[in-house]
Write a protein that holds these residues in place. Structure first.
Motif, PDB file in Angstrom:
ATOM      1  N   PRO A  22       0.825  -1.223   0.000  1.00  0.00           N
ATOM      2  CA  PRO A  22       0.000   0.000   0.000  1.00  0.00           C
ATOM      3  C   PRO A  22       0.856   1.268   0.000  1.00  0.00           C
ATOM      4  CG  PRO A  22      -0.469  -1.401   1.921  1.00  0.00           C
ATOM      5  CD  PRO A  22       0.765  -1.934   1.288  1.00  0.00           C
ATOM      6  N   GLY A  23       2.167   1.099   0.296  1.00  0.00           N
ATOM      7  CA  GLY A  23       3.044   2.273   0.343  1.00  0.00           C
ATOM      8  C   GLY A  23       3.785   2.510  -0.965  1.00  0.00           C
ATOM      9  N   PHE A  24       3.466   1.737  -1.988  1.00  0.00           N
ATOM     10  CA  PHE A  24       4.109   1.846  -3.303  1.00  0.00           C
ATOM     11  C   PHE A  24       3.965   3.252  -3.865  1.00  0.00           C
ATOM     12  CE2 PHE A  24       3.802   1.330  -7.992  1.00  0.00           C
ATOM     13  CZ  PHE A  24       4.986   0.657  -8.250  1.00  0.00           C
ATOM     14  N   THR A  25       5.041   3.770  -4.462  1.00  0.00           N
ATOM     15  CA  THR A  25       4.957   5.100  -5.082  1.00  0.00           C
ATOM     16  C   THR A  25       5.517   5.100  -6.505  1.00  0.00           C
ATOM     17  OG1 THR A  25       7.079   5.753  -4.150  1.00  0.00           O
ATOM     18  CG2 THR A  25       5.107   6.351  -2.879  1.00  0.00           C
ATOM     19  N   GLY A  26       5.710   3.916  -7.061  1.00  0.00           N
ATOM     20  CA  GLY A  26       6.084   3.838  -8.484  1.00  0.00           C
ATOM     21  C   GLY A  26       7.349   4.586  -8.848  1.00  0.00           C
ATOM     22  N   GLY A  27       8.307   4.603  -7.928  1.00  0.00           N
ATOM     23  CA  GLY A  27       9.570   5.246  -8.266  1.00  0.00           C
ATOM     24  C   GLY A  27       9.561   6.759  -8.078  1.00  0.00           C
ATOM     25  N   HIS A  28       8.398   7.327  -7.752  1.00  0.00           N
ATOM     26  CA  HIS A  28       8.365   8.769  -7.474  1.00  0.00           C
ATOM     27  C   HIS A  28       8.944   8.981  -6.082  1.00  0.00           C
ATOM     28  CE1 HIS A  28       5.963   9.842 -10.986  1.00  0.00           C
ATOM     29  NE2 HIS A  28       5.349   8.687 -10.800  1.00  0.00           N
ATOM     30  N   ARG A  29       9.918   9.869  -5.983  1.00  0.00           N
ATOM     31  CA  ARG A  29      10.629  10.052  -4.718  1.00  0.00           C
ATOM     32  C   ARG A  29       9.802  10.787  -3.679  1.00  0.00           C
ATOM     33  NH1 ARG A  29      15.932  10.186  -6.484  1.00  0.00           N
ATOM     34  NH2 ARG A  29      17.134   9.439  -4.749  1.00  0.00           N
ATOM     35  N   SER A  30       8.980  11.733  -4.112  1.00  0.00           N
ATOM     36  CA  SER A  30       8.238  12.544  -3.139  1.00  0.00           C
ATOM     37  C   SER A  30       7.081  13.213  -3.836  1.00  0.00           C
ATOM     38  CB  SER A  30       9.152  13.625  -2.552  1.00  0.00           C
ATOM     39  OG  SER A  30       9.454  14.572  -3.564  1.00  0.00           O
ATOM     40  N   HIS A  31       6.171  13.730  -3.030  1.00  0.00           N
ATOM     41  CA  HIS A  31       5.038  14.461  -3.569  1.00  0.00           C
ATOM     42  C   HIS A  31       5.516  15.636  -4.417  1.00  0.00           C
ATOM     43  CE1 HIS A  31       1.084  16.846  -2.692  1.00  0.00           C
ATOM     44  NE2 HIS A  31       1.220  16.538  -3.950  1.00  0.00           N
ATOM     45  N   ASP A  32       6.485  16.371  -3.870  1.00  0.00           N
ATOM     46  CA  ASP A  32       7.000  17.525  -4.610  1.00  0.00           C
ATOM     47  C   ASP A  32       7.486  17.146  -5.999  1.00  0.00           C
ATOM     48  OD1 ASP A  32       6.410  19.610  -3.053  1.00  0.00           O
ATOM     49  OD2 ASP A  32       8.424  19.892  -2.199  1.00  0.00           O
ATOM     50  N   LYS A  33       8.237  16.050  -6.049  1.00  0.00           N
ATOM     51  CA  LYS A  33       8.772  15.615  -7.350  1.00  0.00           C
ATOM     52  C   LYS A  33       7.648  15.181  -8.291  1.00  0.00           C
ATOM     53  CE  LYS A  33      13.484  15.442  -6.740  1.00  0.00           C
ATOM     54  NZ  LYS A  33      14.092  14.724  -5.604  1.00  0.00           N
ATOM     55  N   ALA A  34       6.561  14.670  -7.724  1.00  0.00           N
ATOM     56  CA  ALA A  34       5.477  14.147  -8.563  1.00  0.00           C
ATOM     57  C   ALA A  34       4.498  15.234  -9.007  1.00  0.00           C
ATOM     58  CB  ALA A  34       4.730  13.044  -7.819  1.00  0.00           C
ATOM     59  N   LYS A  35       4.601  16.407  -8.392  1.00  0.00           N
ATOM     60  CA  LYS A  35       3.610  17.457  -8.664  1.00  0.00           C
ATOM     61  C   LYS A  35       3.420  17.809 -10.134  1.00  0.00           C
ATOM     62  CE  LYS A  35       2.893  19.846  -4.325  1.00  0.00           C
ATOM     63  NZ  LYS A  35       3.412  20.851  -3.393  1.00  0.00           N
ATOM     64  N   PRO A  36       4.517  17.975 -10.893  1.00  0.00           N
ATOM     65  CA  PRO A  36       4.298  18.332 -12.311  1.00  0.00           C
ATOM     66  C   PRO A  36       3.490  17.268 -13.047  1.00  0.00           C
ATOM     67  CG  PRO A  36       6.594  18.658 -11.680  1.00  0.00           C
ATOM     68  CD  PRO A  36       5.931  17.956 -10.536  1.00  0.00           C
ATOM     69  N   GLU A  37       3.747  15.996 -12.748  1.00  0.00           N
ATOM     70  CA  GLU A  37       2.990  14.944 -13.424  1.00  0.00           C
ATOM     71  C   GLU A  37       1.523  14.974 -13.003  1.00  0.00           C
ATOM     72  OE1 GLU A  37       4.614  10.946 -13.455  1.00  0.00           O
ATOM     73  OE2 GLU A  37       2.676  10.137 -14.138  1.00  0.00           O
ATOM     74  N   ILE A  38       1.281  15.162 -11.715  1.00  0.00           N
ATOM     75  CA  ILE A  38      -0.111  15.233 -11.246  1.00  0.00           C
ATOM     76  C   ILE A  38      -0.827  16.397 -11.925  1.00  0.00           C
ATOM     77  CG2 ILE A  38      -1.609  15.579  -9.224  1.00  0.00           C
ATOM     78  CD1 ILE A  38       0.616  14.247  -7.528  1.00  0.00           C
ATOM     79  N   ARG A  39      -0.159  17.532 -11.980  1.00  0.00           N
ATOM     80  CA  ARG A  39      -0.766  18.710 -12.605  1.00  0.00           C
ATOM     81  C   ARG A  39      -1.116  18.431 -14.065  1.00  0.00           C
ATOM     82  NH1 ARG A  39       3.120  22.594 -12.064  1.00  0.00           N
ATOM     83  NH2 ARG A  39       2.912  22.215  -9.830  1.00  0.00           N
ATOM     84  N   ARG A  40      -0.216  17.753 -14.742  1.00  0.00           N
ATOM     85  CA  ARG A  40      -0.452  17.416 -16.149  1.00  0.00           C
ATOM     86  C   ARG A  40      -1.708  16.551 -16.297  1.00  0.00           C
ATOM     87  NH1 ARG A  40       4.721  16.045 -16.842  1.00  0.00           N
ATOM     88  NH2 ARG A  40       4.287  13.826 -17.047  1.00  0.00           N
ATOM     89  N   HIS A  41      -1.831  15.555 -15.430  1.00  0.00           N
ATOM     90  CA  HIS A  41      -3.022  14.684 -15.500  1.00  0.00           C
ATOM     91  C   HIS A  41      -4.297  15.482 -15.219  1.00  0.00           C
ATOM     92  CE1 HIS A  41      -0.661  11.194 -16.085  1.00  0.00           C
ATOM     93  NE2 HIS A  41      -0.231  11.076 -14.860  1.00  0.00           N
ATOM     94  N   VAL A  42      -4.223  16.354 -14.232  1.00  0.00           N
ATOM     95  CA  VAL A  42      -5.405  17.131 -13.859  1.00  0.00           C
ATOM     96  C   VAL A  42      -5.844  18.020 -15.028  1.00  0.00           C
ATOM     97  CG1 VAL A  42      -6.198  19.030 -12.380  1.00  0.00           C
ATOM     98  CG2 VAL A  42      -5.037  17.053 -11.370  1.00  0.00           C
ATOM     99  N   GLU A  43      -4.880  18.649 -15.680  1.00  0.00           N
ATOM    100  CA  GLU A  43      -5.223  19.495 -16.834  1.00  0.00           C
ATOM    101  C   GLU A  43      -5.816  18.668 -17.978  1.00  0.00           C
ATOM    102  OE1 GLU A  43      -1.630  21.663 -17.666  1.00  0.00           O
ATOM    103  OE2 GLU A  43      -1.837  22.780 -15.774  1.00  0.00           O
TER     104      GLU A  43
END
Lengths: 282, 282
Positions: A22-43
Motif C-alpha cells: 500500500p506504500g508503493f509510489t512507483g519510483g516517485h521520490r516525493s510528492h513535490d517531485k510528482a507534482k508536475p505529473e499530477i498537474r499534467r493529469h489534472v489538466e
C-alpha cells in the motif's frame, strides 16, 4: 509507468491484497517531485471531461471503494479539481433508507448512474452489498453470493449503453489507517466524526479483505475493470487514479459536435451587432 | 469595501440597472493585484462550508441569474474551487421537461433545494418564470405577475426552515456580451455551443432588463436578498461574490457538533490497537 496494466485486477484471476504494497509510489521520490505529473493529469482530465460533455454520447462512472479512512473523500476532491463541476456529480451511498431497502440492491445505484456526457463518482456503491452486508451477515449468503453475477450484468448493461465504468479499491495498510484515526483524534475540527465503529470495524479487517478479494476477482471484467491503487500516500493515489482515468478517457474517441448553426451567418450577425453598437456609441 | 451593502437591491426600492457600471472593480487595479484577496475568500469559504456541513442544521442556496454569457458557469466553477464537492451541488434549470411543465413553476426548484448541511447553486432558477417566460409571453401576464409573491413566500418558507438564500444578478454590458460571443466564434472548441438565439435574444436586451428590474425590486427581501454584481471582469465578479458569501456564512453561527463518543474511551481503543499492531510486527 502504465498503472492500468500494473494495477488492474485480471478478470477471473483476482489478487491477494496482502501481496500488494500500500506504500508503493512507483519510483516517485516525493510528492513535490510528482507534482508536475499530477498537474499534467489534472489538466488533461479537465480537457477530456469537457470533451465528454460536449460530445454528449458517452458517460463515465467512477466507483470508489476502500476501508474507513482509505481516502475516498480526498479522491473525490482531487477528481473535482480537474473537472467542471457542472458535468460531474458525486453519489455517496450510506446506510440505505427505508425506500431504498424496499427495492432491489441495484435500484439506488441505477438512479444515480450518469446521463450522456456526464461523470458520476460513486463514493461507496452497490459493492457495499457484497462487502459490509457480507461481513455483518445482513442478508443470507444465498442472497449475497448471487449478487456478483447481478453486478456484472448491471455494469455490462451500462457499458452497452455508453457508460465507461472504472472501479478503484483504495488500498491502505492497517498502520496507515490507525495513523489517520490518530489524526482525527488530534484535530479538534474533525473529532465529531469519530465513531466507535471505526475501531470495531477495524477488528474485522481480515473479513473485509476476504470480502474484497472475492468481489474484485468476481467482478473485475473487461468492460468494468477494478484497479487496486496503493493509497498510503495520498499524492500517489491521486497520481495513479488520474493517470488511469485520463488514459481511459483518451480511448473513448470523443469529438466536439459539429456547430449547429451556419457560421457564416453567425459572423454576419456578429458584425451587424458590432456595427449597430458602434453607431449607438456615436 | 462591503459589497453586501454596496450591491444589495433594497427591498421594495429596486435598482436602475443602466445606472450600475458593469465594469466596476472596486478600486482593485488588476486581477493580479486582487489575487491575494480572492485566495483569502476562497480559503475562508472552504472552512465555512466545512463548518456548515459539520454543523448540519442550516443550508445555503445560491441563485445565479444573468443574460447569456454573463458568467454563470464560470461563477459555479469559482465557487466549487472553495468548497468540498461532496457538500455542494449545482442545479441547472433549462427548458422545463414535460413532467416539470405538468407541475407548478416552483416544483422543480423545490426538488433541488439543499438539505441540512448542504450548499446548492442554482444556475438559472425559478426566476426564469418571471424572465424568459415574460419576455417571450409564454404564459399570460395574469399568471406571471402573481409569481413574485409566490416566489417570496417560497423563499421565506425555505428560510424559516434553515436555508439561507442569496441571489446574484451578474451584470454585464452589451459590449462585453458581444466580446464573449466573438470569443466563442474564434475558439474552435466552443463553436458547437453557438446558437442563433444568442443573437435574437440579444435584441431583446431592453425587455430583459425591464423584466430583471421588476424581479429584483419585487423579490429582494430581508430574508433572500438580491445582489447586482458588476461582472464585466470575471475576477472582480468572483471576488465580490465570494466576499458576500463568506460574510453571510460568518453570521450563520455555525458550530462543530459535539463528539458523539467518549474521547477517553476512543483514546484507550486507539492505544490498544497501536500496542496490538506493535506486538504483531514483533
Amino acid at each position: 509507468m502504465d498503472y492500468r496494466r500494473d494495477f488492474v485486477v485480471r478478470p477471473g484471476i483476482g489478487v491477494r491484497l496482502a501481496d500488494i504494497d500500500p506504500g508503493f509510489t512507483g519510483g516517485h521520490r516525493s510528492h513535490d517531485k510528482a507534482k508536475p505529473e499530477i498537474r499534467r493529469h489534472v489538466e488533461r482530465m479537465d480537457a477530456l471531461q469537457y470533451l465528454l460533455y460536449a460530445d454528449g454520447r458517452q458517460s463515465l462512472l467512477v466507483v470508489l471503494q476502500g476501508l474507513d479512512a482509505a481516502g475516498k473523500d480526498g479522491t473525490v476532491r482531487h477528481l473535482f479539481s480537474g473537472m467542471n463541476p457542472q458535468g460531474v456529480s458525486v453519489a455517496c451511498f450510506k446506510q440505505p433508507s427505508p425506500e431504498e431497502l424496499a427495492h432491489d440492491f441495484l435500484w439506488r445505484a441505477h438512479r444515480r448512474a450518469p446521463g450522456r456526457g456526464e461523470v458520476v463518482i460513486f463514493n461507496r456503491s452497490h459493492y457495499e452489498d457484497v462487502l459490509v452486508v457480507r461481513v455483518h451477515d445482513l442478508v443470507p449468503e444465498a442472497v449475497w453470493s448471487q449478487r456478483y453475477e447481478l453486478i456484472n450484468d448491471f455494469e455490462r448493461m451500462l457499458t452497452r449503453n455508453g457508460t465507461r465504468v472504472l472501479k478503484f479499491y483504495l488500498h491502505i495498510s492497517p498502520e496507515e489507517q490507525l495513523r489517520r484515526f490518530k489524526q482525527r483524534l488530534d484535530d479538534p475540527t474533525r473529532r465529531w466524526k469519530i465513531s466507535e465503529s471505526d475501531y470495531t470495524e477495524r477488528e474485522r479487517w481480515p473479513q473485509y479483505l476476504e470480502a474484497y478479494e472475492e468481489a474484485l476477482a468476481r467482478t473485475s471484467s473487461d468492460w468494468a475493470p477494478w484497479y487496486v491503487v496503493p493509497a498510503n500516500h495520498k499524492w500517489f493515489r491521486n497520481l495513479a487514479i488520474s493517470q488511469i482515468l485520463t488514459k481511459t478517457m483518451e480511448e473513448l474517441d470523443l469529438k466536439l459536435p459539429p456547430t449547429a448553426v451556419d457560421l457564416a451567418d453567425i459572423r454576419r450577425r456578429y458584425h451587424k451587432a458590432a456595427a449597430k453598437q458602434k453607431k449607438a456609441r456615436g
